[in-house]
Design an enzyme around this catalytic site. Structure first.
Site, PDB file in Angstrom:
ATOM      1  N   LYS A 114     -44.774 -14.345 -53.044  1.00 32.61           N
ATOM      2  CA  LYS A 114     -43.406 -14.845 -53.098  1.00 32.61           C
ATOM      3  C   LYS A 114     -42.458 -13.903 -53.815  1.00 32.61           C
ATOM      4  CE  LYS A 114     -44.140 -19.685 -52.178  1.00 32.61           C
ATOM      5  NZ  LYS A 114     -44.344 -21.009 -52.739  1.00 32.61           N
ATOM      6  N   LYS A 194     -50.515 -20.517 -40.136  1.00 32.44           N
ATOM      7  CA  LYS A 194     -50.697 -21.938 -40.399  1.00 32.44           C
ATOM      8  C   LYS A 194     -49.394 -22.690 -40.206  1.00 32.44           C
ATOM      9  CE  LYS A 194     -49.761 -22.596 -45.283  1.00 32.44           C
ATOM     10  NZ  LYS A 194     -50.107 -23.462 -46.402  1.00 32.44           N
ATOM     11  N   LYS A 197     -43.953 -25.667 -43.708  1.00 41.98           N
ATOM     12  CA  LYS A 197     -42.555 -26.120 -43.737  1.00 41.98           C
ATOM     13  C   LYS A 197     -41.603 -24.934 -43.794  1.00 41.98           C
ATOM     14  CE  LYS A 197     -42.905 -26.600 -48.680  1.00 41.98           C
ATOM     15  NZ  LYS A 197     -44.349 -26.865 -48.809  1.00 41.98           N
TER      16      LYS A 197
HETATM   17  P1  ADP Z   1     -46.458 -25.403 -46.917  1.00 39.04           P
HETATM   18  O1  ADP Z   1     -47.392 -24.350 -46.427  1.00 39.04           O
HETATM   19  O2  ADP Z   1     -45.828 -26.141 -45.798  1.00 39.04           O
HETATM   20  O3  ADP Z   1     -45.488 -24.839 -47.909  1.00 39.04           O
HETATM   21  P2  ADP Z   1     -47.799 -26.412 -49.226  1.00 39.04           P
HETATM   22  O4  ADP Z   1     -48.211 -25.026 -49.544  1.00 39.04           O
HETATM   23  O5  ADP Z   1     -46.760 -27.068 -50.076  1.00 39.04           O
HETATM   24  O6  ADP Z   1     -47.342 -26.484 -47.689  1.00 39.04           O
HETATM   25  O7  ADP Z   1     -49.096 -27.304 -49.197  1.00 39.04           O
HETATM   26  C1  ADP Z   1     -49.209 -28.629 -49.653  1.00 39.04           C
HETATM   27  C2  ADP Z   1     -50.625 -29.091 -49.335  1.00 39.04           C
HETATM   28  O8  ADP Z   1     -50.813 -29.140 -47.912  1.00 39.04           O
HETATM   29  C3  ADP Z   1     -51.702 -28.135 -49.847  1.00 39.04           C
HETATM   30  O9  ADP Z   1     -52.805 -28.912 -50.289  1.00 39.04           O
HETATM   31  C4  ADP Z   1     -52.089 -27.310 -48.646  1.00 39.04           C
HETATM   32  O10 ADP Z   1     -53.420 -26.849 -48.705  1.00 39.04           O
HETATM   33  C5  ADP Z   1     -51.903 -28.308 -47.504  1.00 39.04           C
HETATM   34  N1  ADP Z   1     -51.485 -27.614 -46.272  1.00 39.04           N
HETATM   35  C6  ADP Z   1     -50.298 -26.977 -46.069  1.00 39.04           C
HETATM   36  N2  ADP Z   1     -50.214 -26.464 -44.829  1.00 39.04           N
HETATM   37  C7  ADP Z   1     -51.391 -26.780 -44.216  1.00 39.04           C
HETATM   38  C8  ADP Z   1     -51.929 -26.539 -42.900  1.00 39.04           C
HETATM   39  N3  ADP Z   1     -51.217 -25.893 -41.981  1.00 39.04           N
HETATM   40  N4  ADP Z   1     -53.150 -27.002 -42.610  1.00 39.04           N
HETATM   41  C9  ADP Z   1     -53.875 -27.687 -43.540  1.00 39.04           C
HETATM   42  N5  ADP Z   1     -53.436 -27.955 -44.785  1.00 39.04           N
HETATM   43  C10 ADP Z   1     -52.212 -27.512 -45.133  1.00 39.04           C
HETATM   44 NA    NA Z   2     -46.550 -23.117 -49.457  1.00 37.76          NA
END
Ligand code: ADP
Ligand code: NA
Length: 327
Positions: A114, A194, A197
């Site tokens: 980041k 993956k 958001k």
């Molecule tokens: P993002 O990638 O959307 O920013 P976060 O990093 O805030 O999401 O992740 C919040 C939770 O959701 C974590 O426990 C993360 O492992 C899970 N998570 C996020 N994206 C995925 C995905 N594409 N598949 C499975 N689990 C996910």
């Molecule tokens: Na994230």
């Protein structure tokens, strides 16, 4: 069910997407039947490590609260609370930060990623994993559900428990990881990435409040390949395999069962089946979120109750920490 205390946190990003739901929240709900003591925190102090619009952040906290409840987080069985309302988190984070070296943090993946993206980063972003360690240790948590991407951060929490205990006498249990499913949901537009958001393409991500029409459209536009048969091979056919993963997870069946339902269908027809499974599972959740969102006072009341219960656990631990440190 044995002993132990579970802690986990999620940033208030508004409503969760399908990856959050299948990769984390579904497991949060399941853990409620397995552990006697659970804390789930909406970690707004972590959110402000990146610039946030205050009014939007406030709305996102309530949206995430409604979403967690609608997904099945039960305030009778888990303490659901907003991190910043329990100021002990910030104080313990300071104390743990004083036990952490700069090089130890510099190599953690989130900072590397980041801060590079922005070409700089706040001190808060740098010490983000120390705050995570404080979140966990403040409740003497023993188990932390984490995705693979968070393992190095949990290792810091384990190190800090050990460092504190060595210096000031045994106080914190070393928390262990509860590796939730290794199930990763991929972007519908680029299945090598993956679902996230932060993906700028709206069509890539299914949010749990998406309407049936939106879900149908997004699944229809999902990238597949030029083979019309449905098979499961994430390496060579990531797009269609992602749809199989989603179908199986949402219909709560095995991948084998999903493939057997797909037999004889081309990917176009299979997408209708996937859509049905997603819509069927998300509809009650979406309706419950809408219902909960309309009663802001109820959500705020629930969070206030969670704050009180979290504080009751945090205050004596922090009192002990202060004494050990020498105040
Ligand atoms: P993002 O990638 O959307 O920013 P976060 O990093 O805030 O999401 O992740 C919040 C939770 O959701 C974590 O426990 C993360 O492992 C899970 N998570 C996020 N994206 C995925 C995905 N594409 N598949 C499975 N689990 C996910
Ligand atoms: Na994230």
């Amino acid at each position: 069910p044995g002993g132990g205390r579970v802690f986990s946190g999620i940033q208030p990003t508004g409503v969760p997407h399908l990856g959050n739901y299948l990769g984390a929240l579904e497991n949060w709900v399941a853990l409620q039947n397995q552990y006697p003591s659970i804390l789930y925190s909406i970690v707004d102090l972590h959110s402000i490590t990146q610039p946030q619009d205050p009014a939007q952040l406030r709305g996102n906290i309530l949206d995430m609260t409604a979403s967690l409840l609608a997904c099945g987080v039960d305030p009778e069985r888990a303490i659901l609370f907003q991190q910043s309302q329990v100021s002990e988190h910030a104080e313990l984070s300071w104390i743990l930060g004083c036990l952490t070296s700069m090089p130890r943090l510099r190599h953690l993946p989130q900072w590397k990623m980041k801060s590079k993206l922005k070409n700089e980063g706040s001190v808060g972003l740098f010490t983000y994993p120390v705050l995570q360690a404080a979140d966990i240790l403040l409740y003497k948590s023993t188990h932390v559900p984490v995705g693979e991407d968070q393992i190095q951060h949990l290792e810091l929490a384990q190190d800090l428990a050990r460092i504190f205990n060595n210096r000031y006498g045994n106080l914190f249990p070393e928390p262990s990881a509860l590796l939730s499913s290794t199930r990763k949901v991929k972007s519908l537009r680029d299945p090598s990435a993956k679902m996230s958001k932060s993906d700028p393409q709206a069509m890539a991500t299914i949010n749990i409040t998406d309407s049936p029409d939106d879900i149908a459209l997004k699944v229809r536009r999902a990238v597949t390949d030029f083979t019309s048969e449905v098979t499961f091979d994430p390496e060579t056919r990531p797009g269609v395999s992602n749809l199989v993963t989603i179908h199986a997870a949402m219909a709560m069946i095995s991948v084998e069962e999903a493939l057997s339902q797909a037999r004889g269908l081309d990917t176009g027809a299979y997408k209708k089946l996937v859509t049905e499974a997603v819509v069927q599972r998300l509809t009650p959740i979406r309706e419950e979120i809408e219902r909960l969102r309309s009663d802001r006072a109820h959500l705020e009341g629930l969070l206030a109750q969670g704050t009180r219960r979290a504080r009751e656990l945090a205050a004596p631990v922090l009192r002990e920490v202060r004494q050990r440190v020498g105040r």
